[in-house]
Write an enzyme that holds these catalytic residues in place. Sequence first.
Site, PDB file in Angstrom:
ATOM      1  CE  LYS A 299      -1.229   0.684  -3.772  1.00 49.70           C
ATOM      2  NZ  LYS A 299      -2.600   0.916  -4.267  1.00 49.70           N
TER       3      LYS A 299
ATOM      4  CG  ASN B 199      -4.626  16.265 -11.491  1.00 51.16           C
ATOM      5  OD1 ASN B 199      -5.133  15.915 -10.423  1.00 51.16           O
ATOM      6  ND2 ASN B 199      -3.332  16.461 -11.640  1.00 51.16           N
TER       7      ASN B 199
ATOM      8  CG  MET C 283     -11.293   4.885  -6.449  1.00 53.23           C
ATOM      9  SD  MET C 283     -10.158   5.078  -7.823  1.00 53.23           S
ATOM     10  CE  MET C 283      -8.611   4.612  -7.147  1.00 53.23           C
TER      11      MET C 283
ATOM     12  CG  ASN D  42      -2.420  -4.187  -5.727  1.00 56.84           C
ATOM     13  OD1 ASN D  42      -2.065  -5.115  -6.456  1.00 56.84           O
ATOM     14  ND2 ASN D  42      -3.692  -3.980  -5.428  1.00 56.84           N
TER      15      ASN D  42
ATOM     16  CE1 TYR E 112     -10.266   1.804   2.046  1.00 56.82           C
ATOM     17  CE2 TYR E 112     -11.005   1.854   4.320  1.00 56.82           C
ATOM     18  CZ  TYR E 112     -10.043   1.558   3.383  1.00 56.82           C
ATOM     19  OH  TYR E 112      -8.853   1.029   3.777  1.00 56.82           O
TER      20      TYR E 112
ATOM     21  CG  ASP F 279      -4.977  -0.958  -6.499  1.00 55.70           C
ATOM     22  OD1 ASP F 279      -5.424  -1.609  -5.533  1.00 55.70           O
ATOM     23  OD2 ASP F 279      -3.904  -0.324  -6.452  1.00 55.70           O
TER      24      ASP F 279
ATOM     25  CB  ALA G 112      -3.789  13.173 -13.135  1.00 60.77           C
ATOM     26  N   GLY G 113      -2.935  11.029 -10.257  1.00 62.06           N
ATOM     27  CA  GLY G 113      -1.774  10.460  -9.577  1.00 62.06           C
ATOM     28  C   GLY G 113      -1.703   8.952  -9.784  1.00 62.06           C
TER      29      GLY G 113
ATOM     30  CB  ALA H 288      -5.077   6.540  -6.876  1.00 64.19           C
TER      31      ALA H 288
ATOM     32  CB  THR I  35      -1.021  -0.057   1.176  1.00 62.84           C
ATOM     33  OG1 THR I  35      -1.939   1.015   1.027  1.00 62.84           O
ATOM     34  CG2 THR I  35      -0.352   0.015   2.533  1.00 62.84           C
TER      35      THR I  35
HETATM   36  P1  ATR Z   1      -2.167   8.810  -5.353  1.00 61.02           P
HETATM   37  O1  ATR Z   1      -1.129   7.763  -5.532  1.00 61.02           O
HETATM   38  O2  ATR Z   1      -3.105   8.575  -4.207  1.00 61.02           O
HETATM   39  O3  ATR Z   1      -2.908   9.120  -6.616  1.00 61.02           O
HETATM   40  P2  ATR Z   1      -0.639  11.203  -5.727  1.00 61.02           P
HETATM   41  O4  ATR Z   1       0.126  10.599  -6.843  1.00 61.02           O
HETATM   42  O5  ATR Z   1       0.051  12.066  -4.727  1.00 61.02           O
HETATM   43  O6  ATR Z   1      -1.375  10.115  -4.868  1.00 61.02           O
HETATM   44  O7  ATR Z   1      -1.850  12.019  -6.372  1.00 61.02           O
HETATM   45  C1  ATR Z   1      -2.764  12.740  -5.604  1.00 61.02           C
HETATM   46  C2  ATR Z   1      -3.839  13.293  -6.519  1.00 61.02           C
HETATM   47  O8  ATR Z   1      -4.788  14.036  -5.759  1.00 61.02           O
HETATM   48  C3  ATR Z   1      -3.300  14.255  -7.577  1.00 61.02           C
HETATM   49  O9  ATR Z   1      -4.103  14.139  -8.730  1.00 61.02           O
HETATM   50  C4  ATR Z   1      -3.499  15.613  -6.884  1.00 61.02           C
HETATM   51  O10 ATR Z   1      -3.556  16.692  -7.783  1.00 61.02           O
HETATM   52  P3  ATR Z   1      -2.177  17.362  -8.353  1.00 61.02           P
HETATM   53  O11 ATR Z   1      -1.650  16.402  -9.365  1.00 61.02           O
HETATM   54  O12 ATR Z   1      -2.591  18.638  -8.933  1.00 61.02           O
HETATM   55  O13 ATR Z   1      -1.271  17.505  -7.138  1.00 61.02           O
HETATM   56  C5  ATR Z   1      -4.831  15.383  -6.233  1.00 61.02           C
HETATM   57  N1  ATR Z   1      -5.112  16.281  -5.103  1.00 61.02           N
HETATM   58  C6  ATR Z   1      -4.545  16.257  -3.880  1.00 61.02           C
HETATM   59  N2  ATR Z   1      -5.103  17.205  -3.089  1.00 61.02           N
HETATM   60  C7  ATR Z   1      -6.034  17.841  -3.830  1.00 61.02           C
HETATM   61  C8  ATR Z   1      -6.959  18.923  -3.582  1.00 61.02           C
HETATM   62  N3  ATR Z   1      -7.018  19.517  -2.389  1.00 61.02           N
HETATM   63  N4  ATR Z   1      -7.764  19.297  -4.596  1.00 61.02           N
HETATM   64  C9  ATR Z   1      -7.713  18.688  -5.797  1.00 61.02           C
HETATM   65  N5  ATR Z   1      -6.876  17.675  -6.090  1.00 61.02           N
HETATM   66  C10 ATR Z   1      -6.047  17.253  -5.123  1.00 61.02           C
END
Ligand code: ATR
Length: 279
Positions: A66, A152, A217, A87, A219, A103, A129-130, A132, A62
């Site tokens: 990953k 995003n 996604m 994962n 919970y 996932d 767009a991260g 996940a 987790t």
């Molecule tokens: P994960 O592996 O969970 O996807 P991540 O790669 O850090 O984690 O990605 C987090 C995602 O949540 C990104 O799309 C981030 O947007 P940015 O790419 O612009 O950083 C988004 N995110 C995090 N906090 C946010 C917020 N307060 N409002 C909108 N999007 C948010």
Amino acid sequence: MTDRYAVVGNPVAHSLSPDIHRAFAQQTGENIDYSRIIVPAGQFNEVARLFFNRGGRGLNITVPCKGDAYQFADKLTAFASRAQAVNTLALDTAGLLTGDNTDGRGLVADLVDNLGWPIADKRLLILGAGGAVRGVLQPLLEQGPRELVIANRTPTKAADLADQFTDLGAVTGGGYDDLLEQAPFDLIINATSASLAGDLPPVPKRIVDGNTRCYDMMYAAQPTVFMTWCREQQCREAIDGLGMLVEQAALAFALWRGKQPATTSVIESIRALLAGKPS
Ligand code: ATR
């Protein structure tokens, strides 16, 4: 000897994976031991190597490990390759570690099989767009949505990610402002980490109408901020990702043990367990 499995990451103290896998083991008559292992920053390889050297058979991985597991695996499934994230690690009889990513298939199983929310020919919106999102795009696109839009906060990340999946279907990416020109979607999936902080991504109200189904996604014992907002917009239905958690675990269990557990009763029991936990 009892076969050993574990979930690794940081944090893992509140992970429900041990409860889920114990329920699967009981149901299928498999004799397994499943624990939680915390990974200190930058030490995934050491933790994983020690686990397998001591006879461990498989790991669930987790956040935030990953990507490390993706590098660590000896071979990858097609899903893990596309996701660039692992994962699930499974030790095979030749002593090699297969890295999978369950996932996206877990998400699709929850949406399509458990909830009866079709994806084929529907208009989908994914928020975020991260990692996940990257992890779930292939299985979602394989269902044949009419259109999949990724929105995003950082629009270029969404556009870049979409570009890497156009061979699998009609996928585009952009910013939240671009949604002002969109009609309401059939299905919206929140995959941002905003929910963790109790924040709502800056989505315009017009993307939701009485036909829109909304999936977070994340919970929790209580409805998430995103679910509450969707319900305020009079969406058709809104649910969190607990079913996805159980389904991705079921696919990992099947990879390890060769037995596919039934999930409906486990989702119910884990939901009850979550409701009883202090938040
Ligand atoms: P994960 O592996 O969970 O996807 P991540 O790669 O850090 O984690 O990605 C987090 C995602 O949540 C990104 O799309 C981030 O947007 P940015 O790419 O612009 O950083 C988004 N995110 C995090 N906090 C946010 C917020 N307060 N409002 C909108 N999007 C948010």
